[in-house]
Design a protein around this motif. Structure first.
Motif, PDB file in Angstrom:
ATOM      1  N   ALA A 177       0.810  -1.226   0.000  1.00  0.00           N
ATOM      2  CA  ALA A 177       0.000   0.000   0.000  1.00  0.00           C
ATOM      3  C   ALA A 177       0.842   1.274   0.000  1.00  0.00           C
ATOM      4  CB  ALA A 177      -0.965  -0.008   1.183  1.00  0.00           C
ATOM      5  N   PRO A 178       1.934   1.358   0.770  1.00  0.00           N
ATOM      6  CA  PRO A 178       2.728   2.589   0.768  1.00  0.00           C
ATOM      7  C   PRO A 178       3.459   2.804  -0.557  1.00  0.00           C
ATOM      8  CG  PRO A 178       3.225   1.214   2.691  1.00  0.00           C
ATOM      9  CD  PRO A 178       2.462   0.370   1.738  1.00  0.00           C
ATOM     10  N   ALA A 179       3.587   4.047  -0.968  1.00  0.00           N
ATOM     11  CA  ALA A 179       4.336   4.349  -2.195  1.00  0.00           C
ATOM     12  C   ALA A 179       5.773   3.865  -2.095  1.00  0.00           C
ATOM     13  CB  ALA A 179       4.290   5.848  -2.465  1.00  0.00           C
ATOM     14  N   ALA A 180       6.321   3.876  -0.868  1.00  0.00           N
ATOM     15  CA  ALA A 180       7.713   3.463  -0.674  1.00  0.00           C
ATOM     16  C   ALA A 180       7.944   2.006  -1.061  1.00  0.00           C
ATOM     17  CB  ALA A 180       8.109   3.674   0.780  1.00  0.00           C
ATOM     18  N   ALA A 181       6.891   1.181  -1.005  1.00  0.00           N
ATOM     19  CA  ALA A 181       7.049  -0.229  -1.358  1.00  0.00           C
ATOM     20  C   ALA A 181       7.428  -0.403  -2.830  1.00  0.00           C
ATOM     21  CB  ALA A 181       5.762  -0.996  -1.059  1.00  0.00           C
ATOM     22  N   TRP A 182       7.016   0.557  -3.663  1.00  0.00           N
ATOM     23  CA  TRP A 182       7.246   0.483  -5.102  1.00  0.00           C
ATOM     24  C   TRP A 182       8.541   1.180  -5.530  1.00  0.00           C
ATOM     25  CZ3 TRP A 182       3.617  -2.202  -8.048  1.00  0.00           C
ATOM     26  CH2 TRP A 182       2.449  -2.557  -7.367  1.00  0.00           C
ATOM     27  N   ALA A 183       9.220   1.809  -4.596  1.00  0.00           N
ATOM     28  CA  ALA A 183      10.412   2.599  -4.921  1.00  0.00           C
ATOM     29  C   ALA A 183      11.684   1.814  -4.606  1.00  0.00           C
ATOM     30  CB  ALA A 183      10.405   3.899  -4.134  1.00  0.00           C
ATOM     31  N   GLY A 184      12.756   2.179  -5.286  1.00  0.00           N
ATOM     32  CA  GLY A 184      14.050   1.586  -4.972  1.00  0.00           C
ATOM     33  C   GLY A 184      14.166   0.142  -5.403  1.00  0.00           C
ATOM     34  N   THR A 185      15.010  -0.588  -4.701  1.00  0.00           N
ATOM     35  CA  THR A 185      15.272  -1.981  -5.044  1.00  0.00           C
ATOM     36  C   THR A 185      14.948  -2.892  -3.872  1.00  0.00           C
ATOM     37  OG1 THR A 185      17.579  -1.831  -4.329  1.00  0.00           O
ATOM     38  CG2 THR A 185      17.125  -1.367  -6.663  1.00  0.00           C
TER      39      THR A 185
END
Length: 197
Positions: free
Chosen positions: A93-101
């Protein structure tokens, strides 16, 4: 539609299908030739903890067997899988889950790639499971268009890995879901054999 929103919607739709699976259908065929209904459910149960781990940025090392042994379609497997869907949705759910590696099997991969593949899994295998068990799979156009884009962007790479079959020809005016399924090597017109009596 944002990817996290699409994943949430896809999870709700496969959950509806899972609730409708009859034990009589566990050994039925699905549109995915290598998977019976039972093997498909085992596949979904195998990957669910890994998908959650990636969303939470835990190091994921798939080392369990994904060939249906042991058979996970025992006890309250439906309740178990529905619980995993809830945890997957929460993890992504958090946008951070989709960011980075994220680290998967010792390799750094873009987290968004895993999230997108998970979204495709939920929709395509949700459709597989619905068709294999004689159910309807309802997918709104907004979700279908997101999945179509992801599949079309990655189809050749995924096909090279042996995860998609050859593309199936459909009309250019076909529904977005049918086009997405065709890109993945599935025949949108596939129907299950009648259930045993």
């Amino acid at each position: 539609m944002e990817l996290s929103e699409a994943l949430t919607d896809a999870a709700a739709r496969i959950a509806t299908v899972v609730r409708g699976v009859s034990p009589r259908r566990l050994d039925a065929a699905t549109p995915c030739p290598e998977y019976s209904v039972r093997r498909l459910i085992n596949h979904l149960l195998y990957w669910s903890p890994i998908i959650e781990e990636v969303g939470l940025r835990k190091t994921s090392s798939p080392d369990r067997r994904d060939d249906g042994t042991p058979d996970r379609t025992v006890g309250d497997w439906q309740g178990e899988y529905l619980g995993w869907l809830d945890r997957i949705v929460e993890a992504w759910a958090p946008a951070a889950a989709w960011a980075g590696t994220a680290t998967v099997s010792g390799r750094q991969v873009p987290a968004a790639t895993i999230g997108e593949k998970s979204l495709v899994e939920l929709v395509v295998h949700g459709w597989d499971l619905a068709r294999g068990t004689g159910q309807e799979y309802r997918c709104p156009d907004a979700l279908a268009h997101v999945v179509k884009r992801v599949i079309s962007d990655t189809a050749e790479e995924t096909r090279a890995l042996g995860m998609f079959g050859p593309a199936v020809r459909v009309e250019g005016t076909a529904a977005a879901l049918d086009q997405a399924l065709a890109f993945s090597g599935r025949d949108p017109g596939w129907r299950a054999e009648p259930a045993p009596v």
